[in-house]
Design an enzyme around this catalytic site. Structure first.
Site, PDB file in Angstrom:
ATOM      1  CB  SER A 223      -0.933  -0.003   1.205  1.00 41.01           C
ATOM      2  OG  SER A 223      -1.797  -1.113   1.120  1.00 41.01           O
TER       3      SER A 223
ATOM      4  CE  LYS B  17       8.017  -3.613   5.023  1.00 33.30           C
ATOM      5  NZ  LYS B  17       7.280  -4.036   6.162  1.00 33.30           N
TER       6      LYS B  17
ATOM      7  CB  SER C  76     -35.059 -34.518  -5.879  1.00 34.74           C
ATOM      8  OG  SER C  76     -36.446 -34.628  -5.668  1.00 34.74           O
TER       9      SER C  76
HETATM   10  N1  LIG Z   1     -28.627 -39.952   4.847  1.00 36.88           N
HETATM   11  C1  LIG Z   1     -29.827 -40.175   4.282  1.00 36.88           C
HETATM   12  N2  LIG Z   1     -30.579 -39.104   3.894  1.00 36.88           N
HETATM   13  C2  LIG Z   1     -31.765 -39.330   3.299  1.00 36.88           C
HETATM   14  N3  LIG Z   1     -32.256 -40.538   3.035  1.00 36.88           N
HETATM   15  C3  LIG Z   1     -31.534 -41.640   3.379  1.00 36.88           C
HETATM   16  C4  LIG Z   1     -30.287 -41.483   4.011  1.00 36.88           C
HETATM   17  N4  LIG Z   1     -29.773 -42.725   4.235  1.00 36.88           N
HETATM   18  C5  LIG Z   1     -30.665 -43.602   3.768  1.00 36.88           C
HETATM   19  N5  LIG Z   1     -31.736 -42.969   3.257  1.00 36.88           N
HETATM   20  C6  LIG Z   1     -32.843 -43.636   2.579  1.00 36.88           C
HETATM   21  O1  LIG Z   1     -32.694 -43.318   1.198  1.00 36.88           O
HETATM   22  C7  LIG Z   1     -33.882 -42.779   0.653  1.00 36.88           C
HETATM   23  C8  LIG Z   1     -33.622 -41.478  -0.083  1.00 36.88           C
HETATM   24  O2  LIG Z   1     -32.994 -41.717  -1.276  1.00 36.88           O
HETATM   25  P1  LIG Z   1     -33.143 -40.697  -2.471  1.00 36.88           P
HETATM   26  O3  LIG Z   1     -32.449 -41.321  -3.616  1.00 36.88           O
HETATM   27  O4  LIG Z   1     -34.545 -40.324  -2.644  1.00 36.88           O
HETATM   28  O5  LIG Z   1     -32.333 -39.434  -1.916  1.00 36.88           O
HETATM   29  S1  LIG Z   1     -31.796 -38.159  -2.730  1.00 36.88           S
HETATM   30  O6  LIG Z   1     -32.851 -37.762  -3.678  1.00 36.88           O
HETATM   31  O7  LIG Z   1     -30.570 -38.541  -3.412  1.00 36.88           O
HETATM   32  O8  LIG Z   1     -31.558 -37.133  -1.730  1.00 36.88           O
HETATM   33  C9  LIG Z   1     -34.780 -42.452   1.800  1.00 36.88           C
HETATM   34  O9  LIG Z   1     -36.020 -42.986   1.403  1.00 36.88           O
HETATM   35  P2  LIG Z   1     -37.412 -42.200   1.574  1.00 36.88           P
HETATM   36  O10 LIG Z   1     -37.684 -42.295   3.026  1.00 36.88           O
HETATM   37  O11 LIG Z   1     -38.371 -42.995   0.733  1.00 36.88           O
HETATM   38  O12 LIG Z   1     -37.268 -40.804   1.090  1.00 36.88           O
HETATM   39  C10 LIG Z   1     -34.204 -43.173   3.007  1.00 36.88           C
HETATM   40  O13 LIG Z   1     -34.946 -44.324   3.258  1.00 36.88           O
END
Ligand SMILES: Nc1ncnc2c1ncn2[C@@H]1O[C@H](COP(=O)(O)OS(=O)(=O)O)[C@@H](OP(=O)(O)O)[C@H]1O
Ligand SMILES: Nc1ncnc2c1ncn2[C@@H]1O[C@H](COP(=O)(O)OP(=O)(O)O)[C@@H](O)[C@H]1O
Length: 627
Positions: free
Chosen positions: A37, A165, A540
């Site tokens: 600076s 310096k 998702s």
């Molecule tokens: N850490 C963690 N977080 C969320 N869900 C978990 C996890 N580990 C296992 N499960 C089981 O995996 C299902 C979700 O998978 P998805 O493919 O829908 O998830 S994502 O869209 O990729 O976020 C989800 O199923 P759903 O309950 O039908 O949604 C869970 O049963």
């Protein structure tokens, strides 16, 4: 590559005032107390570039905040922001303008602090020269290496190594010489082929404007002499003519001109040109400017070209020398400097701006990230703020480009977040990957419309999104059963099931979820192409990927169904006992607990599972489809 700043209006005004003089843009980088600076402040002061009001502010500030007693504290000129003063460090890029008889200058002062690589890249993206400051007492630091690496990454070919310096080391040649030797090695590693080392005392003014009697052993230029005389070129070698088209000027039926700033080479009336990416050829008819037609125009000039033939050229296209055209491609190897607060996730779509063109792009693979202190390659699945990586990048359409080393305008790009519009990366294209050119679309005689017609239905993608246990599968199943009973051809893609097969290699990190959704969206699209009504039931959690899925479908085909269930309710249901596990710390990255869910902002349907039973909600989906 240029990163937008709110100083652009000030820059434009300044440039207008000094139109006729040659311009040099440079950046300064160094540690917080290397004295940069002071160096720039003193250059500004001595070249009498200070506006009167700046000068009087400086004098009163020096008395109040200065560290130099009654003398003027030059550093205050650069540390213009009060926040910076309070912290005692420079935290953002500050642009300053000054000029001498020979040249005009724009200087970007870049912060020395570790985490501010992003700001440095912003300043460096348009600079011709980098002034790298080193404290003679400390020698080369990790920071010197990091800054020099970014300087080389962003294509700055000239470095002024300011060994500051020197007064504090008794103007000792041996100290200077050892630092220069070390830097020579670093410069060779980084491919910086032009560097000038200058022994300096910014505070005392030694070798700043004139040669100092304190360093009789040094016979090179002073800092100002170097800046006034260094010859810079923004393109390498004999790159042909390139004009990225900024806009098409069509004031009336008789005139059609293509306006932009020449990015490389020269052009004359009669020259043969090619328009890219179309590949159509013509000849230059006229070079039009506000001050009349030109016989020749070159790099940096703003012109409007008219052509001998009517070509369909629009904003973002490049008009180039027909005999030396740039390449056109949609897949590249590139270096990226990540500037986003959120991590870069491979597979996620971003806007990519190159030249005057904007296209959709995603990183298909991070080859490795690069330790900016040592240049070592490191394995990486995602990129955090200020990290640099070498990666493969895929665009949704081919663009004309040049390797950044040859042409900074057609080889530099930025990535922009599609939701927030924030600049999240600066990048440089290295070379095109050939794969894309070798894969062609296979034409199918029986198309989607024919397949759907024979089934007596419109293809659709019903995209169910919501927390785990919100009711996605339950409702999707009911909808499926009813549609099936009505004679429709359907199929369900459910996260739990697809993760047992196609996606069994994926877990629940952010980057795996992005890839999970990318794949299932592609499969859903194939099913819609087969004429089906496809029901997708995945958490998702990210808006960006739901948007990516939507963009794969024809307008009206994609129906986002938000299964709206508060976390507390889903957790209470805990159908699979997973919430309990997540709360007990036995399951990491669980959506809603320690992994985010971004609520849809404009879903076609929002189904509240607290106020309505599953059957009624399923009927709402059917009603939406068959209205
Ligand atoms: N850490 C963690 N977080 C969320 N869900 C978990 C996890 N580990 C296992 N499960 C089981 O995996 C299902 C979700 O998978 P998805 O493919 O829908 O998830 S994502 O869209 O990729 O976020 C989800 O199923 P759903 O309950 O039908 O949604 C869970 O049963
Ligand atoms: N209105 C509703 N809609 C959907 N499911 C509901 C509703 N009310 C209670 N439930 C129950 O919530 C649970 C949802 O589980 P599931 O459909 O597997 O969710 P997801 O597929 O989103 O993980 C089921 O046990 C279901 O019976």
């Amino acid at each position: 590559m240029s990163v937008a700043t709110d100083t652009s209006a000030a820059v434009a005004t300044y440039l207008q005032q000094h139109e006729t003089k040659d311009l040099l843009r440079f950046i300064t980088c160094g540690s917080v107390d290397d004295g940069k600076s002071t160096l720039i402040g003193r250059l500004l002061y001595e070249t009498r570039a200070l506006f009167a009001d700046q000068l009087s502010a400086l004098e009163s500030d020096s008395r109040r905040h200065g560290t130099q007693g009654d003398a003027i504290d030059y550093a205050l000129l650069m540390d213009g922001l009060s926040a910076e003063r309070e912290q005692g460090i420079t935290i953002d890029v500050a642009y300053r303008f000054f000029s001498t008889e020979k040249r005009k200058f724009i200087v970007a002062d870049c912060p020395g602090h570790e985490q501010y690589t992003r700001n440095m890249a912003t300043g460096a993206s348009t600079a011709d020269v980098a002034v790298v400051l080193v404290d003679a007492r400390k020698g080369l630091l990790a920071q010197t290496r990091r800054h020099s690496y970014i300087v080389s990454l962003l294509g700055i070919r000239h470095v002024l190594l300011a060994v500051n310096k020197m007064d504090l080391v008794g103007y000792d040649f041996a100290v200077f010489d050892e630092i220069v030797d070390g830097y020579r090695e670093l410069a060779a590693q980084l491919g910086i082929d032009n560097f000038q080392a200058i022994p300096l005392s910014a505070l005392q003014g030694d070798n700043l404007l004139q040669s100092s009697p304190q360093t009789p052993w040094y016979d090179g230029p002073s800092v100002l002499e170097y800046l006034e005389t260094v010859r810079v070129e923004r393109t390498r070698g004999d790159v042909g003519f390139r004009l990225p088209v900024q806009w098409v000027n069509r004031p009336n039926q008789d005139f059609r001109g293509f306006a932009g700033t020449v990015a490389a080479g020269t052009v004359r009336p009669g020259d043969e040109i090619v328009a890219l990416p179309s590949g159509r050829r013509s000849k230059v008819a006229r070079i039009v400017t506000a001050d009349g037609d030109l016989d020749i125009a070159g790099e940096g000039q703003a012109i409007t070209l008219t052509l001998a033939d009517e070509l369909d050229i629009s904003r973002g296209d490049v008009i180039a020398d027909a005999h030396k055209p740039p390449q056109v491609s949609d897949q590249f190897a590139a270096h990226l400097l990540w500037m986003g607060e959120q991590a870069l996730l491979p597979g996620r779509p971003y806007w990519l701006k190159i030249g005057t063109r904007t296209v959709s792009a995603s990183i298909t693979e991070i080859k490795h990230k690069i330790d900016v202190n040592t240049q070592e390659p490191l394995a990486a699945k995602h990129l955090e703020l200020n990290e640099v990586a070498y990666c493969n990048i895929y665009l949704d359409q081919p663009v004309p480009f040049e390797a950044y080393a040859d042409n900074r305008t057609l080889g530099g790009f930025i990535l922009v977040d599609r939701q927030s519009d924030a600049t999240v990366a600066a990048g440089t294209l290295d070379f095109a990957l050939r794969r894309a050119g070798n894969i062609h679309w296979q034409h199918l005689d029986v198309d989607k419309t024919a397949r759907a017609r024979i089934k007596g239905q419109q293809p659709r993608c019903l995209w169910f999104t919501g927390l785990s246990g919100s009711g996605k599968s339950t409702i999707a199943n009911l909808v499926d059963k009813r549609l099936h009973a009505m004679g429709y051809h359907t199929f369900i893609l459910d996260g739990d099931n697809v993760r047992h097969g196609l996606n069994k290699d994926l877990g629940f990190t952010d980057e795996d979820r992005v890839e999970n959704i990318r794949r299932v969206a592609e499969v859903a699209k194939l099913m819609a192409d087969a004429g089906l009504i496809v029901l997708v039931s995945f958490i998702s959690p990210f808006r960006a990927e739901r948007r990516m899925a939507r963009d794969l479908f024809a307008p009206g085909e994609f129906v986002e169904v938000y299964i709206d269930t508060p976390l507390a309710v889903a957790e209470e249901r805990d159908v699979k006992g997973l919430y309990a596990k997540a709360r007990a710390g036995q399951l990491r990255n669980f959506t809603g607990i320690d992994s985010p869910y971004e609520v849809p902002e404009a879903a076609e349907l929002e189904l509240d599972t607290v106020s309505d039973p599953a059957e009624r909600l399923a009927q709402r989906v059917i009603d939406y489809l068959i209205e």
